[in-house]
Design a protein around this motif. Structure first.
Motif, PDB file in Angstrom:
ATOM      1  N   ASN A  34      23.411 106.890 -36.751  1.00 42.22           N
ATOM      2  CA  ASN A  34      21.969 107.381 -36.100  1.00 42.22           C
ATOM      3  C   ASN A  34      21.414 108.539 -36.940  1.00 42.22           C
ATOM      4  N   VAL A  35      22.061 109.185 -37.845  1.00 41.47           N
ATOM      5  CA  VAL A  35      21.633 110.346 -38.606  1.00 41.47           C
ATOM      6  C   VAL A  35      20.900 109.634 -39.704  1.00 41.47           C
ATOM      7  N   VAL A  36      20.944 108.412 -39.884  1.00 42.99           N
ATOM      8  CA  VAL A  36      20.464 107.887 -41.124  1.00 42.99           C
ATOM      9  C   VAL A  36      19.042 107.230 -40.847  1.00 42.99           C
ATOM     10  N   ILE A  37      17.975 107.425 -41.650  1.00 39.59           N
ATOM     11  CA  ILE A  37      16.595 107.091 -41.193  1.00 39.59           C
ATOM     12  C   ILE A  37      16.697 105.685 -41.273  1.00 39.59           C
ATOM     13  N   PRO A  38      15.701 105.040 -40.200  1.00 42.42           N
ATOM     14  CA  PRO A  38      15.731 103.624 -40.162  1.00 42.42           C
ATOM     15  C   PRO A  38      15.371 102.697 -41.212  1.00 42.42           C
ATOM     16  N   THR A  39      14.589 103.186 -41.986  1.00 45.60           N
ATOM     17  CA  THR A  39      13.967 102.627 -43.418  1.00 45.60           C
ATOM     18  C   THR A  39      15.312 102.432 -44.181  1.00 45.60           C
ATOM     19  N   VAL A  40      16.200 103.325 -44.412  1.00 40.99           N
ATOM     20  CA  VAL A  40      17.554 103.425 -45.166  1.00 40.99           C
ATOM     21  C   VAL A  40      18.303 102.146 -44.611  1.00 40.99           C
ATOM     22  N   ILE A  41      18.443 102.425 -43.193  1.00 41.52           N
ATOM     23  CA  ILE A  41      19.208 101.367 -42.287  1.00 41.52           C
ATOM     24  C   ILE A  41      18.843 100.105 -42.887  1.00 41.52           C
ATOM     25  N   SER A  42      17.383  99.790 -42.702  1.00 38.14           N
ATOM     26  CA  SER A  42      17.155  98.374 -43.032  1.00 38.14           C
ATOM     27  C   SER A  42      17.274  97.791 -44.309  1.00 38.14           C
TER      28      SER A  42
END
Ligand SMILES: [Zn+2]
Length: 291
Positions: A149-157
């Motif tokens: 949850n502390v990682v930005i969604p664009t990185v997660i994607s």
């Protein structure tokens, strides 16, 4: 059982589909658990990447593994924030990104460990995103974080998330994941082309659960292949699902199916629309078995 590199069987089982094809996914995020567990796993995957053994990797005995064990391998790069700072320095992240495009010294692929993303601010995570979006050919990224949850969604994607949290909630999810993977396995054999979509409709769109189901599904298919070729070493927690696929599919179909699932795994999260994603999953799986 814990092996000599400190990785337990359950974690190893989860890693199978990520490592078995010889190369790691371009980027993996290890989240949850405690820092020691995350770093142990990160080092294991880095060691896997540089091991030169033709057998089970990491072998622990080749020259590369020995260097890795002594923290001396030139192609394992480890980044972390400075000890007295709250966050990563922007300069360091810029250097890290530039370094990713430089060819390895000895190995085919460099392993770049980026420790504890909870210590990287959004601006720097966005710098990191660039290298994840335009993959450096010679680099595999192994990211760790206390929570995804502390990682930005664009990185997660752009990454495959490996959540090692062992909570009651996770165990519940894990049960649903297993059941869904098993249901998709059966649906692959169904003459009704919508059955795969129906079997997977319990999933909450993209995200972690979808990835976890695909990981389990790949283990089931792998086990079916192992059975087909009279091998040993089945890993799935739902052996009956593997037995069913083995019974009705040829070796070629199983291999194509396995390839399809691992290809989708590399693609997960890029398509956020649930309906489209499930349709694509269904189409790809059915095409692989050509019913
Ligand atoms: Zn080795």
């Amino acid at each position: 059982m814990i092996n000599k590199l400190g990785i337990d069987d359950n974690t190893k089982r989860k890693l199978l589909s990520l490592t078995e094809r010889g190369t790691l996914n371009h980027a993996i995020l290890i989240s949850g658990g405690n820092e020691e567990e995350r770093q142990r796993l990160a080092r294991y995957l880095a060691n896997f990447t540089v091991c030169i053994s033709g057998e089970e990797r990491p072998c622990g005995v080749c020259a590369s593994c020995k260097k890795a064990a002594n923290n001396m391998h030139p192609d394992i790069h480890i980044y972390e924030k400075l000890p007295k700072k709250r966050f990563y320095a922007k300069e360091d992240v810029k250097n890290l990104v530039a370094n990713a495009y430089i060819t390895p010294n000895e190995s085919d692929i460099k392993a770049i460990i980026i420790k504890e993303l909870q210590n990287m601010n959004i601006e720097c995570q966005n710098l990191l995103l660039k290298v994840l979006e335009e993959p450096a050919l010679y680099s595999s990224f192994i990211l760790t974080s206390n929570s995804k949850n502390v990682v930005i969604p664009t990185v997660i994607s752009r990454v495959t998330v490996l959540d090692i949290t062992d909570t009651g909630e996770n165990r519940q999810t894990s049960k649903r994941v297993l059941e869904t993977a098993k249901a998709i396995g059966s649906a692959i054999l169904s003459p009704n082309e919508f059955d795969i979509i129906i079997a997977s409709s319990a999933l909450e769109g993209g995200g972690q659960e979808f990835t976890d189901v695909l990981l389990e599904l790949s283990i089931i298919i792998r086990d079916a292949l192992v059975k087909k070729t009279k091998g040993t070493g089945e890993q799935s927690r739902v052996p009956e699902a593997a037995a069913e696929l083995e019974l009705y599919l040829s070796k070629k179909q199983l291999i194509d199916l396995y390839d399809a699932v691992t290809a989708i795994l590399n693609d997960t999260n890029k398509n956020k629309n649930k309906t489209l994603m499930l349709t694509a999953l269904s189409t790809k799986l059915r095409r692989a078995v050509k019913f």
